[in-house]
Design a protein around this motif. Structure first.
Motif, PDB file in Angstrom:
ATOM      1  N   PHE A  51       0.843  -1.205   0.000  1.00 48.39           N
ATOM      2  CA  PHE A  51       0.000   0.000   0.000  1.00 48.39           C
ATOM      3  C   PHE A  51       0.871   1.245   0.000  1.00 48.39           C
ATOM      4  O   PHE A  51       0.624   2.198  -0.764  1.00 48.39           O
ATOM      5  N   GLU A  54       2.556   1.866  -3.411  1.00 49.13           N
ATOM      6  CA  GLU A  54       1.606   2.396  -4.397  1.00 49.13           C
ATOM      7  C   GLU A  54       1.249   3.840  -4.057  1.00 49.13           C
ATOM      8  O   GLU A  54       1.094   4.683  -4.961  1.00 49.13           O
ATOM      9  N   ALA A  55       1.118   4.129  -2.771  1.00 49.52           N
ATOM     10  CA  ALA A  55       0.816   5.497  -2.342  1.00 49.52           C
ATOM     11  C   ALA A  55       1.924   6.457  -2.750  1.00 49.52           C
ATOM     12  O   ALA A  55       1.653   7.578  -3.202  1.00 49.52           O
ATOM     13  N   LYS A  56       3.153   6.032  -2.599  1.00 53.99           N
ATOM     14  CA  LYS A  56       4.287   6.893  -2.966  1.00 53.99           C
ATOM     15  C   LYS A  56       4.293   7.195  -4.456  1.00 53.99           C
ATOM     16  O   LYS A  56       4.564   8.325  -4.876  1.00 53.99           O
ATOM     17  N   TRP A  58       1.685   7.230  -6.440  1.00 53.63           N
ATOM     18  CA  TRP A  58       0.546   8.121  -6.686  1.00 53.63           C
ATOM     19  C   TRP A  58       0.850   9.534  -6.193  1.00 53.63           C
ATOM     20  O   TRP A  58       0.576  10.516  -6.901  1.00 53.63           O
ATOM     21  N   LEU A  59       1.430   9.649  -5.022  1.00 50.86           N
ATOM     22  CA  LEU A  59       1.749  10.968  -4.463  1.00 50.86           C
ATOM     23  C   LEU A  59       2.793  11.696  -5.304  1.00 50.86           C
ATOM     24  O   LEU A  59       2.728  12.920  -5.461  1.00 50.86           O
ATOM     25  N   LEU A  93       0.812   8.074   6.810  1.00 53.28           N
ATOM     26  CA  LEU A  93       0.497   7.138   5.736  1.00 53.28           C
ATOM     27  C   LEU A  93       0.407   5.701   6.244  1.00 53.28           C
ATOM     28  O   LEU A  93      -0.488   4.949   5.873  1.00 53.28           O
ATOM     29  N   ASN A  94       1.358   5.330   7.054  1.00 52.56           N
ATOM     30  CA  ASN A  94       1.348   3.990   7.642  1.00 52.56           C
ATOM     31  C   ASN A  94       2.205   4.018   8.903  1.00 52.56           C
ATOM     32  O   ASN A  94       3.386   3.686   8.860  1.00 52.56           O
ATOM     33  N   GLY A 239      -6.768   1.744   3.992  1.00 50.04           N
ATOM     34  CA  GLY A 239      -5.352   2.013   3.809  1.00 50.04           C
ATOM     35  C   GLY A 239      -4.502   0.774   3.964  1.00 50.04           C
ATOM     36  O   GLY A 239      -3.355   0.853   4.406  1.00 50.04           O
ATOM     37  N   PHE A 245      -5.713   2.293  -4.824  1.00 46.49           N
ATOM     38  CA  PHE A 245      -5.342   3.352  -5.765  1.00 46.49           C
ATOM     39  C   PHE A 245      -5.927   3.128  -7.159  1.00 46.49           C
ATOM     40  O   PHE A 245      -5.720   3.941  -8.060  1.00 46.49           O
ATOM     41  N   VAL A 251      -9.206   7.577  -4.195  1.00 48.58           N
ATOM     42  CA  VAL A 251      -8.185   8.552  -4.585  1.00 48.58           C
ATOM     43  C   VAL A 251      -8.760   9.966  -4.634  1.00 48.58           C
ATOM     44  O   VAL A 251      -8.035  10.942  -4.391  1.00 48.58           O
ATOM     45  N   PHE A 254      -8.672  11.121  -1.042  1.00 43.77           N
ATOM     46  CA  PHE A 254      -7.270  11.363  -0.679  1.00 43.77           C
ATOM     47  C   PHE A 254      -6.791  12.681  -1.281  1.00 43.77           C
ATOM     48  O   PHE A 254      -6.216  13.524  -0.594  1.00 43.77           O
TER      49      PHE A 254
END
Length: 264
Positions: A51, A54-56, A58-59, A93-94, A239, A245, A251, A254
């Motif tokens: 997660f 993938e978040a990184k 996307w960010l 984030l986590n 999350g 994502f 999204v 977010f």
């Protein structure tokens, strides 16, 4: 006379080239970022690592397109008043609400309570409130999350429908009235945070697939904001799974939360 005109023309042309070059240099300089973001995600991350990865990605894309910067930290050691003063948004984030240094706790509480520095967006692990890994519960963080304590979770995951309650909140702009989350653990707490927070969305426990007996009796908030704090803040329970994502509603929430939390 002709030579004089030619010389003047050459000098003038050279001057024009010089100014053009200066203009191109100035144009090529990067614009000042709109705001700065720091994201906290524990090193390794265990089952949450996909997660976070993938978040990184996307960010990185969102930050580039919207002209803001984002830095990552893997523990709370760097956090103090001076550190947080550099950022207009803190993304948890986590990272759970334990293993924080005393200095980090004090600085974060001030950041949220006074709201002078920026906003906060938290995910999933931020409500893992209780005694874990030999650490006591952080009472202030429990209050921040609505006075709750973690109770249980659906370890095998369940698909479910999320229902929006506060459609006019900036974080829910463009989000449908209901949306499906394919895989999530759906934490349960000792009580609903509703009396102490502004609930933005809930999970419909009757839609769990497969069904589970781990329920909160119908009122199960999953997105909320604590408006008793001066800092803009929003917690999103979802999350855990990287496929979030691919979920347009997730999204959108977010993205909205980033700009709202940063005061944009």
């Amino acid at each position: 006379m002709k030579k004089q005109i030619e010389a003047t023309f050459i000098v003038s042309f050279q001057i024009l080239l010089l100014f053009a070059g200066l203009g191109l240099t100035a144009f090529a300089q990067p614009k000042k970022p709109q705001f700065r973001v720091v994201a906290l995600a524990e090193k390794g991350g265990g089952v949450h690592a996909p997660f976070v990865a993938e978040a990184k990605k996307w960010l990185t894309h969102v930050a580039a397109s919207a002209n803001f910067t984002i830095d990552y930290i893997e523990n709370t050691e760097p956090i103090n008043d001076q550190f947080l003063a550099h950022y207009q948004l803190f993304i948890q984030l986590n990272y759970p609400p334990y293993r924080w240094t005393d200095t980090a706790k004090a600085a974060f509480q001030k950041y949220i309570i006074e709201g002078k520095g920026g906003g906060w967006v938290g995910f999933h692990h931020a409500t893992l409130l209780g005694e874990f890994d030999g650490y006591p519960m952080w009472p202030w963080f429990s209050e921040f999350m609505g006075g709750i304590r973690y109770k249980n979770y659906i370890a095998t995951f369940a698909k479910a429908t999320v229902r929006v309650e506060a459609e006019n909140h900036p974080c829910l702009k463009g989000v449908p009235a209901t949306f499906t989350v394919e895989k999530e653990e759906w934490y349960t707490y000792d009580k609903s945070p509703r009396p102490n927070v502004n609930v933005l969305a809930t999970v419909d426990e009757s839609t769990y697939s497969p069904d589970s007996n781990l329920k909160m009796g119908g009122d199960h908030p999953v997105i909320w904001s604590n408006e008793h704090m001066k800092a803009r803040n929003v917690y999103m329970f979802m999350g855990h799974h990287p496929d979030l994502f691919k979920n347009d509603a997730f999204v959108t929430v977010f993205r909205n939360a980033i700009f709202w939390g940063a005061g944009q």
